[in-house]
Design an enzyme around this catalytic site. Sequence first.
Site, PDB file in Angstrom:
ATOM      1  N   ARG A  70      17.277  17.443 -13.654  1.00 27.34           N
ATOM      2  CA  ARG A  70      17.871  16.382 -12.836  1.00 27.34           C
ATOM      3  C   ARG A  70      19.391  16.480 -12.728  1.00 27.34           C
ATOM      4  NH1 ARG A  70      14.834  11.845 -16.033  1.00 27.34           N
ATOM      5  NH2 ARG A  70      15.188  13.478 -17.593  1.00 27.34           N
ATOM      6  N   CYS A  96       2.930  19.079 -16.248  1.00 26.76           N
ATOM      7  CA  CYS A  96       2.872  18.120 -15.138  1.00 26.76           C
ATOM      8  C   CYS A  96       2.031  16.898 -15.516  1.00 26.76           C
ATOM      9  CB  CYS A  96       2.277  18.808 -13.914  1.00 26.76           C
ATOM     10  SG  CYS A  96       2.001  17.627 -12.590  1.00 26.76           S
ATOM     11  N   MET A 138      11.356  22.298 -10.115  1.00 24.10           N
ATOM     12  CA  MET A 138      11.245  20.909  -9.649  1.00 24.10           C
ATOM     13  C   MET A 138      10.557  20.882  -8.295  1.00 24.10           C
ATOM     14  SD  MET A 138      14.747  18.993 -10.854  1.00 24.10           S
ATOM     15  CE  MET A 138      15.894  20.323 -10.519  1.00 24.10           C
TER      16      MET A 138
HETATM   17  C1  LIG Z   1      11.741  15.942  -8.785  1.00 21.72           C
HETATM   18  C2  LIG Z   1      11.184  16.654 -10.008  1.00 21.72           C
HETATM   19  C3  LIG Z   1      10.184  17.592  -9.844  1.00 21.72           C
HETATM   20  C4  LIG Z   1       9.683  18.268 -10.969  1.00 21.72           C
HETATM   21  N1  LIG Z   1       8.753  19.260 -10.779  1.00 21.72           N
HETATM   22  C5  LIG Z   1       8.364  20.030 -11.826  1.00 21.72           C
HETATM   23  C6  LIG Z   1       7.545  21.179 -11.637  1.00 21.72           C
HETATM   24  O1  LIG Z   1       7.160  21.541 -10.504  1.00 21.72           O
HETATM   25  N2  LIG Z   1       7.199  21.884 -12.746  1.00 21.72           N
HETATM   26  C7  LIG Z   1       7.627  21.538 -14.007  1.00 21.72           C
HETATM   27  O2  LIG Z   1       7.294  22.222 -14.979  1.00 21.72           O
HETATM   28  N3  LIG Z   1       8.402  20.463 -14.206  1.00 21.72           N
HETATM   29  C8  LIG Z   1       8.796  19.733 -13.146  1.00 21.72           C
HETATM   30  N4  LIG Z   1       9.663  18.697 -13.349  1.00 21.72           N
HETATM   31  C9  LIG Z   1      10.196  18.437 -14.708  1.00 21.72           C
HETATM   32  C10 LIG Z   1      11.507  19.211 -14.927  1.00 21.72           C
HETATM   33  O3  LIG Z   1      11.306  20.598 -14.831  1.00 21.72           O
HETATM   34  C11 LIG Z   1      12.113  18.873 -16.304  1.00 21.72           C
HETATM   35  O4  LIG Z   1      11.197  19.255 -17.304  1.00 21.72           O
HETATM   36  C12 LIG Z   1      12.422  17.393 -16.474  1.00 21.72           C
HETATM   37  O5  LIG Z   1      13.072  16.873 -15.321  1.00 21.72           O
HETATM   38  C13 LIG Z   1      13.298  17.143 -17.714  1.00 21.72           C
HETATM   39  O6  LIG Z   1      14.497  17.843 -17.618  1.00 21.72           O
HETATM   40  P1  LIG Z   1      15.899  17.129 -17.191  1.00 21.72           P
HETATM   41  O7  LIG Z   1      16.114  16.005 -18.134  1.00 21.72           O
HETATM   42  O8  LIG Z   1      16.924  18.218 -17.297  1.00 21.72           O
HETATM   43  O9  LIG Z   1      15.703  16.641 -15.782  1.00 21.72           O
HETATM   44  C14 LIG Z   1      10.158  17.982 -12.258  1.00 21.72           C
HETATM   45  C15 LIG Z   1      11.156  17.007 -12.409  1.00 21.72           C
HETATM   46  C16 LIG Z   1      11.681  16.360 -11.315  1.00 21.72           C
HETATM   47  C17 LIG Z   1      12.775  15.341 -11.498  1.00 21.72           C
END
Ligand SMILES: Cc1cc2nc3c(=O)[nH]c(=O)nc-3n(C[C@H](O)[C@H](O)[C@H](O)COP(=O)(O)O)c2cc1C
Length: 326
Positions: A227, A101, A17
Site C-alpha cells: 500500500r 488471498c 496487488m
Molecule cells: C489493492 C490490493 C490488492 C492486493 N492483491 C494481492 C494479490 O493479488 N496477491 C497477494 O498476494 N496479495 C495481494 N494484496 C496484499 C499485498 O500484497 C500485501 O500483502 C498487503 O497489502 C500488506 O502489505 P502492505 O502493508 O505493504 O500493504 C493486495 C493488497 C491490496 C491493498
Amino acid sequence: MHIGNLKIENPIFLAPMAGVTDHPFRVLCREFGAGVVYTEFVSAEGIVRGSDRTLDMVYFTDDERPIGIQIFGHDPLAVGESARTLYEKVKPDIIDINFGCPVPKIVKRGAGSGALKDLCLMDEIVSSVVSAVPDIPVTVKMRSGVDHNSIVSTDAARRLETLGIKAITLHPRTVKQQYTGYADWRLIREMKEAVSIPVIGNGDITCGADAKKMLEETGCDGIMLGRAALGNPWIFTEVLNYLDGKPTPRPTLEDRLRLCRRHHEMLKSVHREIHAVNMTKKHFAWYLKGFPGASEWRVKFMRTKSTEEIGVLLDSLMTAFKVEDL
Ligand SMILES: Cc1cc2nc3c(=O)[nH]c(=O)nc-3n(C[C@H](O)[C@H](O)[C@H](O)COP(=O)(O)O)c2cc1C
C-alpha cells in the site's frame, strides 16, 4: 540476495496487488528502485483455459525483470499446469504461489489462504508447481493462519522449504484480520529462524524508517511494500536511500503531475480504452493529494469518461500549477 539461482539487485520487493500492479505500474516501480516486482495474482484455471484476459494480466517486458508471476488455485494439477504454461509462454523469472488471498469465494475452494487450513493441500499444490518448472525458482506468499488460534506460518515454512520452495513472503496477518489491526512482525522473525531459504517480510511498512525497523527486528532477508507504493512509486528510492543513510527529497507537485502524465500515457498504450480510463482514475486518486484544491481535482477526474477527456483535464491541472511537460 539470491532466490534459488536468481540474483536480486536489491531486496526491496513490490507486492502483488490485484487491480494495481499491472505492466505500467511495475515499470515505474522498477525505475524508482524496486528490486523485484510481481504481477497481481492470476487464476491457474484461467491460464490453463488459455483465457486472453488472464494472459493479458501477466503481460510484461524485459525492463521489469526480475519479475514474478503470482498464481492461485485449488487443484494441484491445474496450478502446476498453469506454471508450466506460463514458463513456456512468457518465461517469468519466478513463479509465486498465493496462499494469502482472503477473498471468501477463493478461500472456500481451498485456493489462496484456504490452503492455510489444509497444509496437505498446500504441499500438493507446491509439489506440483515445483516439478512443473524445474528451471526457475518457485516462491510462496502467505498469511500467518486463518485466525489467532491457528497460526501455521512457521510450520508451513518448514514444509515448504523441504518441498523446494526458494523464498517465502510472509504477510503476518490472519485471514480473519483481513487488513485490520497490525501485522505481527514477530512471526516473520520466527519464520526466519526456522528455515534457511530467504524470508521476505511484508506488512505495514510505510517509510524508510519502517523498512529498517522490520529488517532489524525480524532479521528477514528482504522486505515487500504494497500500500505504501500506491500513488508513491518514489517509496522505493526513499527506502533504498534510508537504508544507505541518505535523505530523499519528497516528490514535488511537479514530479507528481509529470508522473501522472507519464503513467496515463503508459496505461493508454497497453490497455483497452475503458480499462485505461478506470486504471488512470484509480491511480490519480492516489497521486493527487496534498496540494490546494486536490480533492476538487480528484472529483473532476472521477467524472471523466475517456482518455481524451483525462488528457485535457490534466493539461488544465498542469497549467493551473504552471507545470510543463518535460
Ligand atoms: C489493492 C490490493 C490488492 C492486493 N492483491 C494481492 C494479490 O493479488 N496477491 C497477494 O498476494 N496479495 C495481494 N494484496 C496484499 C499485498 O500484497 C500485501 O500483502 C498487503 O497489502 C500488506 O502489505 P502492505 O502493508 O505493504 O500493504 C493486495 C493488497 C491490496 C491493498
